[in-house]
Scaffold this motif. Structure first.
Motif, PDB file in Angstrom:
ATOM      1  N   ALA A  43       0.824  -1.208   0.000  1.00 30.38           N
ATOM      2  CA  ALA A  43       0.000   0.000   0.000  1.00 30.38           C
ATOM      3  C   ALA A  43       0.861   1.263   0.000  1.00 30.38           C
ATOM      4  O   ALA A  43       0.433   2.310  -0.492  1.00 30.38           O
ATOM      5  CB  ALA A  43      -0.906  -0.009   1.220  1.00 30.38           C
ATOM      6  N   ASP A  44       2.086   1.164   0.560  1.00 33.09           N
ATOM      7  CA  ASP A  44       2.906   2.373   0.690  1.00 33.09           C
ATOM      8  C   ASP A  44       3.858   2.568  -0.505  1.00 33.09           C
ATOM      9  O   ASP A  44       4.797   3.359  -0.438  1.00 33.09           O
ATOM     10  CB  ASP A  44       3.703   2.328   2.001  1.00 33.09           C
ATOM     11  CG  ASP A  44       4.555   1.067   2.103  1.00 33.09           C
ATOM     12  OD1 ASP A  44       4.489   0.230   1.164  1.00 33.09           O
ATOM     13  OD2 ASP A  44       5.278   0.923   3.101  1.00 33.09           O
ATOM     14  N   SER A  45       3.621   1.871  -1.593  1.00 30.88           N
ATOM     15  CA  SER A  45       4.491   2.019  -2.774  1.00 30.88           C
ATOM     16  C   SER A  45       4.385   3.449  -3.328  1.00 30.88           C
ATOM     17  O   SER A  45       3.290   3.987  -3.495  1.00 30.88           O
ATOM     18  CB  SER A  45       4.066   1.009  -3.847  1.00 30.88           C
ATOM     19  OG  SER A  45       4.712   1.325  -5.062  1.00 30.88           O
ATOM     20  N   ASP A  46       5.541   4.051  -3.606  1.00 32.08           N
ATOM     21  CA  ASP A  46       5.508   5.401  -4.182  1.00 32.08           C
ATOM     22  C   ASP A  46       5.918   5.369  -5.668  1.00 32.08           C
ATOM     23  O   ASP A  46       6.166   6.401  -6.277  1.00 32.08           O
ATOM     24  CB  ASP A  46       6.404   6.355  -3.380  1.00 32.08           C
ATOM     25  CG  ASP A  46       7.814   5.816  -3.240  1.00 32.08           C
ATOM     26  OD1 ASP A  46       8.099   4.743  -3.835  1.00 32.08           O
ATOM     27  OD2 ASP A  46       8.624   6.454  -2.538  1.00 32.08           O
ATOM     28  N   ASP A  47       5.972   4.166  -6.239  1.00 37.86           N
ATOM     29  CA  ASP A  47       6.313   4.000  -7.650  1.00 37.86           C
ATOM     30  C   ASP A  47       5.017   4.036  -8.454  1.00 37.86           C
ATOM     31  O   ASP A  47       4.402   3.014  -8.758  1.00 37.86           O
ATOM     32  CB  ASP A  47       7.050   2.649  -7.809  1.00 37.86           C
ATOM     33  CG  ASP A  47       7.509   2.437  -9.249  1.00 37.86           C
ATOM     34  OD1 ASP A  47       7.321   3.359 -10.074  1.00 37.86           O
ATOM     35  OD2 ASP A  47       8.046   1.355  -9.534  1.00 37.86           O
ATOM     36  N   ILE A  48       4.566   5.254  -8.768  1.00 32.76           N
ATOM     37  CA  ILE A  48       3.264   5.439  -9.414  1.00 32.76           C
ATOM     38  C   ILE A  48       3.408   5.344 -10.936  1.00 32.76           C
ATOM     39  O   ILE A  48       4.347   5.878 -11.521  1.00 32.76           O
ATOM     40  CB  ILE A  48       2.671   6.822  -9.052  1.00 32.76           C
ATOM     41  CG1 ILE A  48       2.629   7.003  -7.528  1.00 32.76           C
ATOM     42  CG2 ILE A  48       1.283   7.006  -9.673  1.00 32.76           C
ATOM     43  CD1 ILE A  48       1.709   6.058  -6.801  1.00 32.76           C
ATOM     44  N   HIS A  49       2.473   4.647 -11.579  1.00 33.02           N
ATOM     45  CA  HIS A  49       2.452   4.589 -13.046  1.00 33.02           C
ATOM     46  C   HIS A  49       1.672   5.802 -13.558  1.00 33.02           C
ATOM     47  O   HIS A  49       0.446   5.846 -13.460  1.00 33.02           O
ATOM     48  CB  HIS A  49       1.742   3.303 -13.514  1.00 33.02           C
ATOM     49  CG  HIS A  49       2.503   2.046 -13.221  1.00 33.02           C
ATOM     50  ND1 HIS A  49       3.725   1.760 -13.772  1.00 33.02           N
ATOM     51  CD2 HIS A  49       2.199   0.978 -12.439  1.00 33.02           C
ATOM     52  CE1 HIS A  49       4.149   0.577 -13.353  1.00 33.02           C
ATOM     53  NE2 HIS A  49       3.232   0.091 -12.517  1.00 33.02           N
ATOM     54  N   HIS A  50       2.389   6.773 -14.148  1.00 31.02           N
ATOM     55  CA  HIS A  50       1.712   7.989 -14.585  1.00 31.02           C
ATOM     56  C   HIS A  50       1.171   7.890 -16.003  1.00 31.02           C
ATOM     57  O   HIS A  50       0.480   8.797 -16.469  1.00 31.02           O
ATOM     58  CB  HIS A  50       2.678   9.192 -14.492  1.00 31.02           C
ATOM     59  CG  HIS A  50       3.012   9.549 -13.083  1.00 31.02           C
ATOM     60  ND1 HIS A  50       4.177   9.136 -12.452  1.00 31.02           N
ATOM     61  CD2 HIS A  50       2.317  10.256 -12.160  1.00 31.02           C
ATOM     62  CE1 HIS A  50       4.182   9.583 -11.218  1.00 31.02           C
ATOM     63  NE2 HIS A  50       3.068  10.273 -11.007  1.00 31.02           N
ATOM     64  N   TYR A  51       1.472   6.807 -16.695  1.00 25.18           N
ATOM     65  CA  TYR A  51       1.114   6.704 -18.116  1.00 25.18           C
ATOM     66  C   TYR A  51      -0.389   6.866 -18.336  1.00 25.18           C
ATOM     67  O   TYR A  51      -0.828   7.588 -19.223  1.00 25.18           O
ATOM     68  CB  TYR A  51       1.591   5.359 -18.678  1.00 25.18           C
ATOM     69  CG  TYR A  51       1.023   5.054 -20.049  1.00 25.18           C
ATOM     70  CD1 TYR A  51       1.392   5.821 -21.163  1.00 25.18           C
ATOM     71  CD2 TYR A  51       0.102   4.025 -20.231  1.00 25.18           C
ATOM     72  CE1 TYR A  51       0.849   5.558 -22.413  1.00 25.18           C
ATOM     73  CE2 TYR A  51      -0.438   3.758 -21.470  1.00 25.18           C
ATOM     74  CZ  TYR A  51      -0.064   4.519 -22.550  1.00 25.18           C
ATOM     75  OH  TYR A  51      -0.603   4.255 -23.783  1.00 25.18           O
ATOM     76  N   HIS A  52      -1.164   6.160 -17.515  1.00 25.33           N
ATOM     77  CA  HIS A  52      -2.613   6.201 -17.747  1.00 25.33           C
ATOM     78  C   HIS A  52      -3.349   5.942 -16.429  1.00 25.33           C
ATOM     79  O   HIS A  52      -2.936   5.101 -15.633  1.00 25.33           O
ATOM     80  CB  HIS A  52      -3.002   5.125 -18.771  1.00 25.33           C
ATOM     81  CG  HIS A  52      -4.243   5.465 -19.546  1.00 25.33           C
ATOM     82  ND1 HIS A  52      -5.477   5.604 -18.967  1.00 25.33           N
ATOM     83  CD2 HIS A  52      -4.429   5.723 -20.872  1.00 25.33           C
ATOM     84  CE1 HIS A  52      -6.377   5.901 -19.877  1.00 25.33           C
ATOM     85  NE2 HIS A  52      -5.751   5.998 -21.073  1.00 25.33           N
ATOM     86  N   ALA A  53      -4.425   6.663 -16.258  1.00 26.69           N
ATOM     87  CA  ALA A  53      -5.236   6.463 -15.035  1.00 26.69           C
ATOM     88  C   ALA A  53      -6.324   5.421 -15.310  1.00 26.69           C
ATOM     89  O   ALA A  53      -6.769   5.252 -16.446  1.00 26.69           O
ATOM     90  CB  ALA A  53      -5.864   7.781 -14.613  1.00 26.69           C
ATOM     91  N   TYR A  54      -6.706   4.745 -14.268  1.00 27.43           N
ATOM     92  CA  TYR A  54      -7.839   3.816 -14.345  1.00 27.43           C
ATOM     93  C   TYR A  54      -9.123   4.582 -14.046  1.00 27.43           C
ATOM     94  O   TYR A  54      -9.121   5.535 -13.263  1.00 27.43           O
ATOM     95  CB  TYR A  54      -7.709   2.699 -13.304  1.00 27.43           C
ATOM     96  CG  TYR A  54      -6.631   1.676 -13.618  1.00 27.43           C
ATOM     97  CD1 TYR A  54      -6.887   0.634 -14.504  1.00 27.43           C
ATOM     98  CD2 TYR A  54      -5.388   1.742 -13.001  1.00 27.43           C
ATOM     99  CE1 TYR A  54      -5.901  -0.313 -14.770  1.00 27.43           C
ATOM    100  CE2 TYR A  54      -4.413   0.810 -13.252  1.00 27.43           C
ATOM    101  CZ  TYR A  54      -4.670  -0.235 -14.152  1.00 27.43           C
ATOM    102  OH  TYR A  54      -3.719  -1.161 -14.409  1.00 27.43           O
ATOM    103  N   THR A  55     -10.230   4.130 -14.610  1.00 28.16           N
ATOM    104  CA  THR A  55     -11.544   4.710 -14.289  1.00 28.16           C
ATOM    105  C   THR A  55     -12.478   3.578 -13.869  1.00 28.16           C
ATOM    106  O   THR A  55     -12.571   2.554 -14.556  1.00 28.16           O
ATOM    107  CB  THR A  55     -12.144   5.427 -15.519  1.00 28.16           C
ATOM    108  OG1 THR A  55     -11.207   6.433 -15.936  1.00 28.16           O
ATOM    109  CG2 THR A  55     -13.472   6.086 -15.171  1.00 28.16           C
TER     110      THR A  55
END
Lengths: 401, 220
Positions: A161-173
């Protein structure tokens, strides 16, 4: 006035003593009730979560870890398998249905699982709102994920839960939210396999895990297989384990092994609960015996008034059973309450069991009530025989102490 | 003959064997068993009430039936229906209210509970206001009257009382005896009282004196 009303009057006349007896009788039954409810729910959940899945295929490693990570979302996966290899297995004539799983990301600790709508049908899931995913980056949220239709979020790499490696390519909806199922589904966010693969095909600039991400974009984590025949449930894992770099495991077999090793803890707790019940029976016996000693003259008076020895015995046994049954009722209520609180407060049980299911009563409660009745009967037996043998003339001659 | 006993002797563990004179009680008759403490009065009452079987040839008959030849259940039933008891220290059940204590006599004897009769008895004995109180909330006099109400509830043929006056002063002893006598008369019951209390002898036409079984020991 009969044995029951006399016993009831006796119980009411000593509220503290009665309360202590009820608590003592209830403690053991509460413990047993909670243990049986929780272990039963977990066992049923093991079965329910794995229903319709004959074989799990994933990367080489521990078969139990493979099953826990893919079927129960309770461990990290062994690794991934090539998408091409997965395709070959999907088209194997022995396979009736294959459901791919692509793991690796999470949102607030809830795993994002790339899969197909078939995965929902494994759990007879239905929608509380919205609909199933239809294109990449559509997502369906489990009942416990706190997401609602229309919400948008970015996935984080890894399962923590505390991962700060965010995938910025595309957001989920979020396109739909599921009703609670009491299965692992409640804690998952489901999307198409392509969503997970595309996200990892476009690593962020400077991402140190870029190479790993690109590799994942051509992989899936596991395949959940429904086989066409019982024979192939045995033969296919054997073949894959022998001839490929993949691991095939039977969830039923692995969970049976797991339950056996966990069973020891349950046995210890059950023995503890049974010990409590036995102890409470002894306490009840002691309480009834001392109450009998104090009331012997009263019993003598009843005999003089025409009561038979049998009536005196019934009075004592009724008192014992009244206390132990009240204890059993208290224990059952407390046991259900304990199980509910445990299910609500222990994270690892969420999605595995439905806490609300502990607020309903069933056959177990009837059995525990019966156990309470038997405890009272056994505890009351010796004092009851003693009451029946009361030396009335001797008591009248000696007078009340 | 209502109640008779012959050749009664009893040996209790740790006590010398007790021998009791033959006894005949007619319906409605008032009989006093008078003797010092420890002479076996209560034991004799127990034998006469079917609670303690006599030894050897001893026999107790009620209306011509040998009560010890009856089954235990029949003996309990006979005692419940035809015997009324007033005990030395009252012995109302502390867990029940006064009304329930009185009703016990009918309930334990397996007789139908006559609520109207209980009401009448409560009124006659001036206990109506206390009917729902527990014994420990009653005076000793009230408890005594409640015990008498319980003894006469089933319309017994004989009322047995064990030291009903020994703990009372003269006035109260006389009041209790008058009450017992009146209730016995109203129900047509014989009255059999065991006591060491010489103050009440004038209420009885038939007095049986018992000897002290331990004279030598007491003299020493």
């Amino acid at each position: 006035m009969n044995a029951l009303t006399l016993a009831s009057a006796s119980v009411k006349s000593r509220p503290l003593h009665a309360t202590l007896c009820v608590l003592a009788a209830g403690a053991g039954i509460a413990l047993l009730c909670a243990i049986f409810l929780l272990s039963g729910a977990v066992e049923r959940s093991f079965i329910r979560n794995a229903q319709g899945i004959d074989v799990v295929v994933g990367a080489k490693g521990s078969p139990l870890q493979l099953v826990l990570s893919t079927v129960y979302a309770a461990d990290v996966p062994n690794g991934n398998i090539e998408a091409d290899q997965a395709k070959r297995i999907e088209h194997d004539p022995r396979v009736a249905k294959a459901i791919p799983l692509a793991l690796g990301d999470n949102h607030n600790g809830y795993r994002i699982v790339g899969t197909t709508p078939d995965y929902l049908s494994l759990y007879d899931a239905s929608f509380a709102q919205g609909k199933v995913f239809e294109k990449p980056f559509d997502a369906v949220a489990g009942a416990l994920t706190h997401l609602k239709t229309g919400d948008s979020f970015l996935g984080a790499h890894g399962l923590a839960a505390d991962s700060d490696d965010i995938h910025h390519y595309h957001a989920y909806t979020i396109t739909g939210v599921l009703k609670p199922t009491g299965t692992v589904l409640d804690r998952l966010i489901l999307t198409q396999v392509e969503s997970v693969q595309q996200l990892h095909a476009h690593p962020d600039l400077g991402d140190p895990d870029a190479a790993e991400d690109l590799k994942i974009s051509h992989e899936v984590t596991a395949l959940l297989l429904k086989m066409k025949s019982p024979l192939s449930i045995m033969s296919m894992p054997r073949q894959l384990n022998k001839t490929s770099n993949m691991l095939a495991a039977n969830p039923g077999y692995e969970m049976a092994r797991f339950s056996r090793s966990m069973g020891f803890g349950k046995e210890v707790l059950t023995a503890l609960g049974a010990g409590f019940v036995a102890l409470s029976a002894l306490m009840l016996l002691s309480a009834l015996a001392s109450s009998l000693a104090a009331r012997r003259y009263d019993l003598g008076v009843l005999r003089v008034l025409g009561a038979s020895p049998f009536t005196l015995s019934c009075t004592v046994i009724a008192e014992g059973m009244m206390l132990s049954l009240a204890g059993a009722v208290f224990g059952i209520l407390a046991g259900h309450g304990m199980a509910y609180l445990v299910a609500v407060n222990i994270d690892s049980l969420q999605g595995l069991v439905l806490p609300q299911s502990f607020l309903h009563f069933g056959a177990l409660d009837g059995a525990l009530l019966g156990m309470g009745a038997v405890t009272g009967l056994v505890a009351g037996l010796v004092p009851a025989v003693s009451a029946a043998r009361t030396d009335i003339a001797g008591i009248l001659a000696r007078g009340r102490a | 003959m209502l109640l008779s006993s012959t050749h009664i002797s009893i040996a209790r563990r740790g006590s010398p064997e007790l021998h009791f004179p033959d006894l005949d009680i007619q319906p409605g008759q008032r009989t006093l068993l008078l003797g010092p403490s420890g002479c076996g009065k209560t034991t004799w009452l127990s034998v006469l009430a079917g609670l303690l079987a006599p030894q050897g040839r001893g026999k107790v008959s009620f209306e011509g039936r040998d009560i010890y030849a009856l089954s235990p259940r029949a003996r309990d039933h006979l005692r419940g229906r035809h015997f009324g008891f007033v005990f030395q220290t009252l012995h109302l059940l502390p867990t029940l209210d006064l009304r329930s204590n009185i009703a016990l006599a009918a309930d334990m004897a397996g007789a139908a509970r006559d609520e109207a009769r209980i009401d009448r008895l409560l009124q006659t004995l001036d206990l109506s206001q206390k009917a729902r109180r527990k014994p420990d909330a009653l005076s000793q006099g009230e408890q005594q009257r409640a015990a008498i109400a319980r003894a006469v509830l089933n319309g017994p043929k004989i009322i047995m009382a064990d030291e009903p006056t020994s703990a009372l002063d003269d006035a109260n002893a006389e009041a209790v005896m008058n009450l017992l006598g009146k209730q016995a008369q109203e129900t047509g019951a014989a009255l059999l009282i065991a006591t060491h209390d010489n103050r009440i002898t004038h209420h009885f036409e038939n007095i049986v004196r018992l000897e002290d079984p331990h004279p030598a020991k007491e003299a020493a």
